[in-house]
Design a protein around this motif. Structure first.
Motif, PDB file in Angstrom:
ATOM      1  N   GLY A 130       0.805  -1.211   0.000  1.00  0.00           N
ATOM      2  CA  GLY A 130       0.000   0.000   0.000  1.00  0.00           C
ATOM      3  C   GLY A 130       0.840   1.263   0.000  1.00  0.00           C
ATOM      4  O   GLY A 130       2.077   1.217  -0.080  1.00  0.00           O
ATOM      5  N   SER A 131       0.147   2.393   0.113  1.00  0.00           N
ATOM      6  CA  SER A 131       0.799   3.699   0.065  1.00  0.00           C
ATOM      7  C   SER A 131       0.320   4.579   1.204  1.00  0.00           C
ATOM      8  O   SER A 131      -0.804   4.429   1.696  1.00  0.00           O
ATOM      9  CB  SER A 131       0.485   4.399  -1.263  1.00  0.00           C
ATOM     10  OG  SER A 131       0.967   3.672  -2.364  1.00  0.00           O
ATOM     11  N   ARG A 172       1.019   8.935   2.488  1.00  0.00           N
ATOM     12  CA  ARG A 172       1.729  10.186   2.311  1.00  0.00           C
ATOM     13  C   ARG A 172       1.819  10.894   3.651  1.00  0.00           C
ATOM     14  O   ARG A 172       0.805  11.208   4.275  1.00  0.00           O
ATOM     15  CB  ARG A 172       1.037  11.100   1.295  1.00  0.00           C
ATOM     16  CG  ARG A 172       1.890  12.323   0.963  1.00  0.00           C
ATOM     17  CD  ARG A 172       1.283  13.222  -0.077  1.00  0.00           C
ATOM     18  NE  ARG A 172       0.242  14.087   0.460  1.00  0.00           N
ATOM     19  CZ  ARG A 172      -0.148  15.222  -0.114  1.00  0.00           C
ATOM     20  NH1 ARG A 172       0.414  15.613  -1.249  1.00  0.00           N
ATOM     21  NH2 ARG A 172      -1.118  15.933   0.412  1.00  0.00           N
ATOM     22  N   ARG A 181      10.812   3.840  -4.359  1.00  0.00           N
ATOM     23  CA  ARG A 181       9.512   3.616  -3.713  1.00  0.00           C
ATOM     24  C   ARG A 181       9.006   4.880  -3.000  1.00  0.00           C
ATOM     25  O   ARG A 181       7.794   5.097  -2.940  1.00  0.00           O
ATOM     26  CB  ARG A 181       9.620   2.485  -2.686  1.00  0.00           C
ATOM     27  CG  ARG A 181      10.028   1.153  -3.268  1.00  0.00           C
ATOM     28  CD  ARG A 181       9.900   0.044  -2.242  1.00  0.00           C
ATOM     29  NE  ARG A 181      10.783   0.252  -1.086  1.00  0.00           N
ATOM     30  CZ  ARG A 181      10.355   0.328   0.176  1.00  0.00           C
ATOM     31  NH1 ARG A 181       9.070   0.221   0.455  1.00  0.00           N
ATOM     32  NH2 ARG A 181      11.230   0.508   1.165  1.00  0.00           N
ATOM     33  N   PHE A 182       9.910   5.669  -2.461  1.00  0.00           N
ATOM     34  CA  PHE A 182       9.551   6.873  -1.714  1.00  0.00           C
ATOM     35  C   PHE A 182       9.914   8.106  -2.524  1.00  0.00           C
ATOM     36  O   PHE A 182      10.927   8.126  -3.222  1.00  0.00           O
ATOM     37  CB  PHE A 182      10.288   6.923  -0.376  1.00  0.00           C
ATOM     38  CG  PHE A 182       9.857   5.906   0.641  1.00  0.00           C
ATOM     39  CD1 PHE A 182       9.017   4.844   0.322  1.00  0.00           C
ATOM     40  CD2 PHE A 182      10.315   5.999   1.952  1.00  0.00           C
ATOM     41  CE1 PHE A 182       8.639   3.916   1.260  1.00  0.00           C
ATOM     42  CE2 PHE A 182       9.934   5.080   2.914  1.00  0.00           C
ATOM     43  CZ  PHE A 182       9.095   4.036   2.563  1.00  0.00           C
ATOM     44  N   THR A 183       9.086   9.137  -2.392  1.00  0.00           N
ATOM     45  CA  THR A 183       9.334  10.398  -3.078  1.00  0.00           C
ATOM     46  C   THR A 183       9.102  11.551  -2.109  1.00  0.00           C
ATOM     47  O   THR A 183       8.066  11.610  -1.435  1.00  0.00           O
ATOM     48  CB  THR A 183       8.398  10.566  -4.285  1.00  0.00           C
ATOM     49  OG1 THR A 183       8.578   9.472  -5.182  1.00  0.00           O
ATOM     50  CG2 THR A 183       8.711  11.864  -5.024  1.00  0.00           C
ATOM     51  N   GLN A 204       5.966  10.737   0.119  1.00  0.00           N
ATOM     52  CA  GLN A 204       5.059   9.781  -0.495  1.00  0.00           C
ATOM     53  C   GLN A 204       5.713   8.419  -0.456  1.00  0.00           C
ATOM     54  O   GLN A 204       6.810   8.240  -0.992  1.00  0.00           O
ATOM     55  CB  GLN A 204       4.761  10.190  -1.940  1.00  0.00           C
ATOM     56  CG  GLN A 204       3.884   9.207  -2.696  1.00  0.00           C
ATOM     57  CD  GLN A 204       2.465   9.151  -2.156  1.00  0.00           C
ATOM     58  OE1 GLN A 204       1.862  10.189  -1.886  1.00  0.00           O
ATOM     59  NE2 GLN A 204       1.925   7.956  -2.019  1.00  0.00           N
ATOM     60  N   MET A 205       5.042   7.471   0.162  1.00  0.00           N
ATOM     61  CA  MET A 205       5.597   6.131   0.328  1.00  0.00           C
ATOM     62  C   MET A 205       4.718   5.128  -0.412  1.00  0.00           C
ATOM     63  O   MET A 205       3.528   4.997  -0.100  1.00  0.00           O
ATOM     64  CB  MET A 205       5.669   5.773   1.821  1.00  0.00           C
ATOM     65  CG  MET A 205       6.445   6.772   2.643  1.00  0.00           C
ATOM     66  SD  MET A 205       6.627   6.291   4.370  1.00  0.00           S
ATOM     67  CE  MET A 205       4.933   6.388   4.920  1.00  0.00           C
ATOM     68  N   ASN A 206       5.301   4.469  -1.388  1.00  0.00           N
ATOM     69  CA  ASN A 206       4.587   3.461  -2.176  1.00  0.00           C
ATOM     70  C   ASN A 206       5.226   2.095  -1.985  1.00  0.00           C
ATOM     71  O   ASN A 206       6.366   1.989  -1.506  1.00  0.00           O
ATOM     72  CB  ASN A 206       4.618   3.847  -3.655  1.00  0.00           C
ATOM     73  CG  ASN A 206       3.926   5.156  -3.937  1.00  0.00           C
ATOM     74  OD1 ASN A 206       2.965   5.534  -3.270  1.00  0.00           O
ATOM     75  ND2 ASN A 206       4.429   5.883  -4.930  1.00  0.00           N
ATOM     76  N   SER A 207       4.500   1.062  -2.388  1.00  0.00           N
ATOM     77  CA  SER A 207       5.008  -0.317  -2.305  1.00  0.00           C
ATOM     78  C   SER A 207       5.577  -0.610  -0.927  1.00  0.00           C
ATOM     79  O   SER A 207       6.694  -1.127  -0.786  1.00  0.00           O
ATOM     80  CB  SER A 207       6.088  -0.545  -3.377  1.00  0.00           C
ATOM     81  OG  SER A 207       5.559  -0.291  -4.664  1.00  0.00           O
ATOM     82  N   LEU A 208       4.815  -0.274   0.087  1.00  0.00           N
ATOM     83  CA  LEU A 208       5.308  -0.403   1.459  1.00  0.00           C
ATOM     84  C   LEU A 208       5.527  -1.852   1.848  1.00  0.00           C
ATOM     85  O   LEU A 208       4.785  -2.761   1.435  1.00  0.00           O
ATOM     86  CB  LEU A 208       4.347   0.280   2.422  1.00  0.00           C
ATOM     87  CG  LEU A 208       4.454   1.800   2.427  1.00  0.00           C
ATOM     88  CD1 LEU A 208       3.214   2.450   3.009  1.00  0.00           C
ATOM     89  CD2 LEU A 208       5.697   2.244   3.178  1.00  0.00           C
TER      90      LEU A 208
END
Length: 121
Positions: free
Chosen positions: A16-17, A19, A66-68, A81-85
């Motif tokens: 999941g993601s 922010r 994965r993070f921006t 922003q954290m994706n593919s946690l």
């Protein structure tokens, strides 16, 4: 003087993601670099990534891709922003700021209180 307040943490499933936001006080925050750090259970606090006043970004290898990190200087806010946690991303996340870029705790003089992120499998 800069005061930082993080928000946006919570519980999320693997993949999941989330922010995170870091809201700053102070009229000169747009001239500061900001960093995100995290402290995983039983571990020392570690660098996640940072952003310069001009929005140049840099990341730890563990989160690259994965993070921006971004910033909105009009709102005095920095985002993570954290994706593919992953479960190993579970930690308390801290926002930090200072005049210059850095990757170490000691290079940042202003810190938020932290926000918990839990990634469940």
């Amino acid at each position: 003087q800069v005061q930082l307040v993080e928000s946006g943490g919570g519980l999320v499933q693997v993949g999941g993601s989330l922010r995170l936001s870091c809201a700053a006080s102070g009229r000169t925050f747009s001239t500061y670099a900001a960093g995100w750090f995290r402290q995983r259970p039983g571990k020392e606090r570690e660098f996640v990534g940072g952003i310069s006043w001009s929005s140049m970004t840099y990341y730890a290898d563990s989160v690259k891709g994965r993070f921006t990190i971004s910033r909105d200087n009009a709102k005095n806010t920095v985002y993570l922003q954290m994706n593919s946690l992953k479960p190993e991303d579970t930690a308390v996340y801290y926002c930090a700021a200072d005049r210059n870029l850095g990757r170490r705790d000691s290079e940042f003089g202003y810190w938020g209180q932290g926000t918990q992120v839990t990634v469940s499998s």
